[in-house]
Structures are given as structure tokens and as C-alpha cells.
Scaffold this motif. Structure first.
Motif, PDB file in Angstrom:
ATOM      1  N   GLU A 106       0.833  -1.204   0.000  1.00  0.00           N
ATOM      2  CA  GLU A 106       0.000   0.000   0.000  1.00  0.00           C
ATOM      3  C   GLU A 106       0.870   1.258   0.000  1.00  0.00           C
ATOM      4  N   ILE A 107       1.883   1.256   0.835  1.00  0.00           N
ATOM      5  CA  ILE A 107       2.795   2.400   0.915  1.00  0.00           C
ATOM      6  C   ILE A 107       3.556   2.550  -0.401  1.00  0.00           C
ATOM      7  N   GLY A 108       4.047   1.435  -0.926  1.00  0.00           N
ATOM      8  CA  GLY A 108       4.788   1.473  -2.182  1.00  0.00           C
ATOM      9  C   GLY A 108       3.958   2.036  -3.323  1.00  0.00           C
ATOM     10  N   SER A 109       2.693   1.661  -3.385  1.00  0.00           N
ATOM     11  CA  SER A 109       1.805   2.198  -4.423  1.00  0.00           C
ATOM     12  C   SER A 109       1.672   3.706  -4.303  1.00  0.00           C
ATOM     13  N   LYS A 110       1.542   4.176  -3.095  1.00  0.00           N
ATOM     14  CA  LYS A 110       1.413   5.622  -2.855  1.00  0.00           C
ATOM     15  C   LYS A 110       2.719   6.336  -3.188  1.00  0.00           C
ATOM     16  N   GLY A 122       2.906 -11.090   1.134  1.00  0.00           N
ATOM     17  CA  GLY A 122       1.878 -10.055   1.280  1.00  0.00           C
ATOM     18  C   GLY A 122       2.073  -8.910   0.310  1.00  0.00           C
ATOM     19  N   TYR A 123       3.328  -8.529   0.106  1.00  0.00           N
ATOM     20  CA  TYR A 123       3.635  -7.467  -0.850  1.00  0.00           C
ATOM     21  C   TYR A 123       3.207  -7.889  -2.256  1.00  0.00           C
ATOM     22  N   ALA A 124       3.527  -9.116  -2.643  1.00  0.00           N
ATOM     23  CA  ALA A 124       3.176  -9.617  -3.970  1.00  0.00           C
ATOM     24  C   ALA A 124       1.656  -9.692  -4.142  1.00  0.00           C
ATOM     25  N   PHE A 125       0.950 -10.145  -3.114  1.00  0.00           N
ATOM     26  CA  PHE A 125      -0.509 -10.224  -3.155  1.00  0.00           C
ATOM     27  C   PHE A 125      -1.100  -8.843  -3.406  1.00  0.00           C
ATOM     28  N   ASN A 126      -0.632  -7.858  -2.657  1.00  0.00           N
ATOM     29  CA  ASN A 126      -1.122  -6.492  -2.803  1.00  0.00           C
ATOM     30  C   ASN A 126      -0.792  -5.938  -4.185  1.00  0.00           C
ATOM     31  N   THR A 127       0.424  -6.156  -4.645  1.00  0.00           N
ATOM     32  CA  THR A 127       0.847  -5.640  -5.942  1.00  0.00           C
ATOM     33  C   THR A 127       0.012  -6.250  -7.063  1.00  0.00           C
ATOM     34  N   TYR A 128      -0.222  -7.545  -6.994  1.00  0.00           N
ATOM     35  CA  TYR A 128      -1.048  -8.213  -8.002  1.00  0.00           C
ATOM     36  C   TYR A 128      -2.458  -7.633  -8.009  1.00  0.00           C
ATOM     37  N   ILE A 143      -2.345  -4.144  -9.626  1.00  0.00           N
ATOM     38  CA  ILE A 143      -2.154  -4.208 -11.081  1.00  0.00           C
ATOM     39  C   ILE A 143      -3.431  -4.677 -11.778  1.00  0.00           C
ATOM     40  N   THR A 144      -4.049  -5.719 -11.260  1.00  0.00           N
ATOM     41  CA  THR A 144      -5.251  -6.248 -11.915  1.00  0.00           C
ATOM     42  C   THR A 144      -6.429  -5.277 -11.798  1.00  0.00           C
ATOM     43  N   SER A 145      -6.536  -4.544 -10.694  1.00  0.00           N
ATOM     44  CA  SER A 145      -7.642  -3.588 -10.570  1.00  0.00           C
ATOM     45  C   SER A 145      -7.437  -2.410 -11.523  1.00  0.00           C
ATOM     46  N   LYS A 146      -6.192  -1.994 -11.748  1.00  0.00           N
ATOM     47  CA  LYS A 146      -5.926  -0.908 -12.713  1.00  0.00           C
ATOM     48  C   LYS A 146      -6.264  -1.365 -14.124  1.00  0.00           C
ATOM     49  N   LYS A 147      -5.924  -2.609 -14.466  1.00  0.00           N
ATOM     50  CA  LYS A 147      -6.237  -3.124 -15.791  1.00  0.00           C
ATOM     51  C   LYS A 147      -7.753  -3.215 -15.991  1.00  0.00           C
ATOM     52  N   LEU A 148      -8.476  -3.630 -14.962  1.00  0.00           N
ATOM     53  CA  LEU A 148      -9.936  -3.709 -15.057  1.00  0.00           C
ATOM     54  C   LEU A 148     -10.543  -2.322 -15.276  1.00  0.00           C
TER      55      LEU A 148
END
Length: 140
Positions: free
Chosen positions: A39-43, A120-126, A129-134
Motif C-alpha cells: 500500500e505504501i509502495g503504491s502511494k 503479502g507485498y506480492a498479493f497487494n501488488t497483483y 495491477i489487476t484492478s488498474k487493468k480492469l
């Protein structure tokens, strides 16, 4: 295995993942810590650049329980700094509960600690990414 997933204030997607992976409470705590790092990394990536400085706080060679405590504190600070704590308060509180409950008898190795953080980081990142593509597909 976690004693009772029903009592944890988490979304069903995460609860189902915990069930499927048969996570212990320690593994779940680290997974949630990694999720929050995502979450922090995305921000950070959105606000500043392509970089995610929060990832520099992870020692990929392994982290003992003291280093994990420091990381938990750093994550809380960054959630506040990037003004995303209110969106992640329940995940942080569940992570902290599981962490505090088990820290005195921590059984995972330093390398396993990093492994489950990265899960957990990979789960969040996936998920991100998938929500942005949707969103992109639905906007077309």
C-alpha cells in the motif's frame, strides 16, 4: 493455522487466501505487514516517482524479531506520512494483534520472515495491477 479467521476484521479475499495457504498466525502477521508495505509502495510510486523507497527498509538476507519491530514502526509512520492510515487501519490492527500475540515465542527464521513479508507485498501488488487493468478495460 490461525485460531479463528472469523474474528479477524479482514476482507474475505484475504481470509480465503489465509485458509488456502494454511497460514500460521506468525505467517499471517508478516503477510499483512507485506500487504501494508505494498500500500505504501503504491502511494510512493504515484506521488514521487517509479521508485518505492519503502522496499529499502527490508533486509532481503533475513530479518530477526527486533528488525521486524522496527519495520512495523516504520510502516505505521509511512501510513501516516502518506495519509493512508485510515484506509488501512483494520489491516494494521489485525497485523499488530497477531504480531504481538506471537512475538515472545517467534518460531520463523530470519529468511522465512522476509519470505512471508514478500508474499503479502506480492498479493497487494497483483491486486493493484489487476484492478488498474480492469479500470482501463471498463473505461474503453
Amino acid at each position: 493455522m490461525i485460531e479463528s479467521l472469523d474474528n479477524l476484521n479482514l476482507n474475505e479475499e484475504i481470509k480465503n487466501y489465509f485458509k488456502e495457504m494454511d497460514f500460521s498466525e506468525e505467517e499471517a502477521a508478516l503477510f499483512l505487514l507485506g500487504y501494508l508495505i505494498g500500500e505504501i509502495g503504491s502511494k510512493q510510486r504515484t506521488d514521487t516517482s517509479e521508485k518505492k523507497p519503502i522496499l529499502e527498509k527490508i533486509n532481503y538476507q533475513g530479518m530477526d524479531s527486533i528488525r521486524l519491530m522496527i519495520l512495523v514502526n516504520d510502516v505505521f509512520e509511512k501510513l501516516n506520512q502518506y495519509k493512508i492510515r485510515q484506509y488501512n487501519e483494520s489491516i494494521f490492527s489485525v497485523m499488530k494483534f497477531l504480531f504481538d500475540k506471537n512475538i515472545k515465542g517467534w518460531k520463523l527464521s530470519d529468511l522465512e520472515n522476509v519470505y512471508y513479508i514478500l508474499s503479502g507485498y506480492a498479493f497487494n501488488t497483483y491486486k493493484t495491477i489487476t484492478s488498474k487493468k480492469l479500470k482501463e478495460v471498463s473505461n474503453e
